[in-house]
Scaffold this motif. Structure first.
Motif, mmCIF file in Angstrom:
data_model
loop_
_atom_site.group_PDB
_atom_site.id
_atom_site.type_symbol
_atom_site.label_atom_id
_atom_site.label_comp_id
_atom_site.label_asym_id
_atom_site.label_seq_id
_atom_site.Cartn_x
_atom_site.Cartn_y
_atom_site.Cartn_z
ATOM 1 N N GLY A 183 0.809 -1.215 0.000
ATOM 2 C CA GLY A 183 0.000 0.000 0.000
ATOM 3 C C GLY A 183 0.842 1.264 0.000
ATOM 4 O O GLY A 183 0.566 2.216 -0.743
ATOM 5 N N LEU A 184 1.881 1.270 0.834
ATOM 6 C CA LEU A 184 2.806 2.416 0.862
ATOM 7 C C LEU A 184 3.458 2.625 -0.499
ATOM 8 O O LEU A 184 3.573 3.757 -0.983
ATOM 9 C CB LEU A 184 3.906 2.180 1.896
ATOM 10 N N CYS A 185 3.888 1.518 -1.096
ATOM 11 C CA CYS A 185 4.576 1.607 -2.386
ATOM 12 C C CYS A 185 3.644 2.116 -3.473
ATOM 13 O O CYS A 185 4.039 2.922 -4.326
ATOM 14 C CB CYS A 185 5.150 0.233 -2.747
ATOM 15 N N LEU A 186 2.385 1.672 -3.440
ATOM 16 C CA LEU A 186 1.400 2.194 -4.388
ATOM 17 C C LEU A 186 1.264 3.708 -4.250
ATOM 18 O O LEU A 186 1.237 4.435 -5.246
ATOM 19 C CB LEU A 186 0.044 1.520 -4.149
ATOM 20 N N ALA A 187 1.185 4.163 -2.998
ATOM 21 C CA ALA A 187 1.058 5.607 -2.748
ATOM 22 C C ALA A 187 2.282 6.359 -3.263
ATOM 23 O O ALA A 187 2.165 7.415 -3.886
ATOM 24 C CB ALA A 187 0.856 5.859 -1.258
ATOM 25 N N GLN A 188 3.453 5.797 -3.007
ATOM 26 C CA GLN A 188 4.697 6.437 -3.452
ATOM 27 C C GLN A 188 4.802 6.480 -4.973
ATOM 28 O O GLN A 188 5.501 7.333 -5.524
ATOM 29 C CB GLN A 188 5.903 5.704 -2.857
ATOM 30 N N ASN A 189 4.102 5.569 -5.628
ATOM 31 C CA ASN A 189 4.073 5.556 -7.093
ATOM 32 C C ASN A 189 2.901 6.347 -7.660
ATOM 33 O O ASN A 189 2.637 6.296 -8.862
ATOM 34 C CB ASN A 189 4.029 4.114 -7.601
ATOM 35 N N GLY A 190 2.175 7.046 -6.779
ATOM 36 C CA GLY A 190 1.086 7.905 -7.223
ATOM 37 C C GLY A 190 -0.210 7.182 -7.516
ATOM 38 O O GLY A 190 -1.148 7.777 -8.048
ATOM 39 N N GLN A 191 -0.296 5.900 -7.142
ATOM 40 C CA GLN A 191 -1.521 5.122 -7.375
ATOM 41 C C GLN A 191 -2.397 5.207 -6.110
ATOM 42 O O GLN A 191 -2.507 4.262 -5.334
ATOM 43 C CB GLN A 191 -1.165 3.673 -7.727
#
Length: 220
Positions: free
Chosen positions: A143-151
């Motif tokens: 979830g964090l990584c998705l956010a960091q990728n703008g998703q």
């Protein structure tokens, strides 16, 4: 029950000295079996004896170059030492050798996260989620990584999934608060920050964000 199986059970029960004794006996009885060295290596990682663990994993690889879990263990040694590029190499070899489990994909993804290569991390964390959808840590980091990728929408769905798995996850609430701010839903954000602080009153990021939102709302 053989010594190896019993030793693994002892290790899982945190009876580490007894486990070490049985692993040693198992290795002495079958010195050409890589599994003994891999298991003892895992125990040594658990004990934070990284140099010895590295030797045991390398010995397993000498005995069987196809022993995927030995490369995974070696990756964990390097990961714990924060030498992430070396860890990456070992995790990739483990996957090439046929280890297709959530943990190895997750750890590989995390090596990229630590180096701030968030785009490279995403497919490995996704694979980890596919293989183990009920692991809280895997879901949260994905979830964090998705956010960091703008998703952002996908990140929101994933953080809600984290809360399904663990209701009292303060960091998931904090991140849902950040998502709500991104969507300009200040009241929803405030609810999440409050919930994060209710679960963990020392959550400094949530406290700071809550103060900022409350100040902004008071000025409207």
């Amino acid at each position: 029950m053989d010594k190896m199986t019993r030793a693994i059970e002892l290790m899982q029960d945190q009876q580490l000295e007894e486990a070490a004794k049985l692993f040693t006996e198992a290795i002495d009885e079958n010195p050409k079996d890589p599994i003994g060295y891999i298991n003892f290596g895992n125990l040594l990682v658990h004990l934070n004896e990284m140099e010895r663990a590295e030797r045991f994993f390398n010995r397993a690889i000498e005995l069987d170059e196809e022993a995927a879990t030995a490369y995974y263990g070696l990756g964990n040694v390097y990961y714990e030492q924060e030498t992430y590029t070396k860890a990456q190499k070992q995790y990739l070899i483990a996957i090439e050798k046929g280890l297709d489990e959530a943990d190895v994909h997750f750890m590989l993804g995390m090596t990229f996260i630590h180096q701030e290569y968030v785009k490279l991390a995403l497919p490995y964390l996704l694979r980890a989620v596919e293989l183990n959808a009920d692991d809280v840590d895997i879901q949260f980091q994905y979830g964090l990584c998705l956010a960091q990728n703008g998703q952002i929408e996908a990140a929101e769905r994933t953080m809600n999934r984290v809360l399904q798995l663990e209701e009292q996850h303060s960091d998931a609430h904090y991140n849902l608060g950040v998502v709500a701010l991104h969507k300009e839903e200040a009241q929803t954000a405030l609810e999440h920050f409050n919930k994060a602080l209710e679960i963990n009153e020392e959550h400094m990021l949530a406290a700071h964000a809550k103060a900022q939102v409350e100040q902004a709302l008071s000025e409207e």
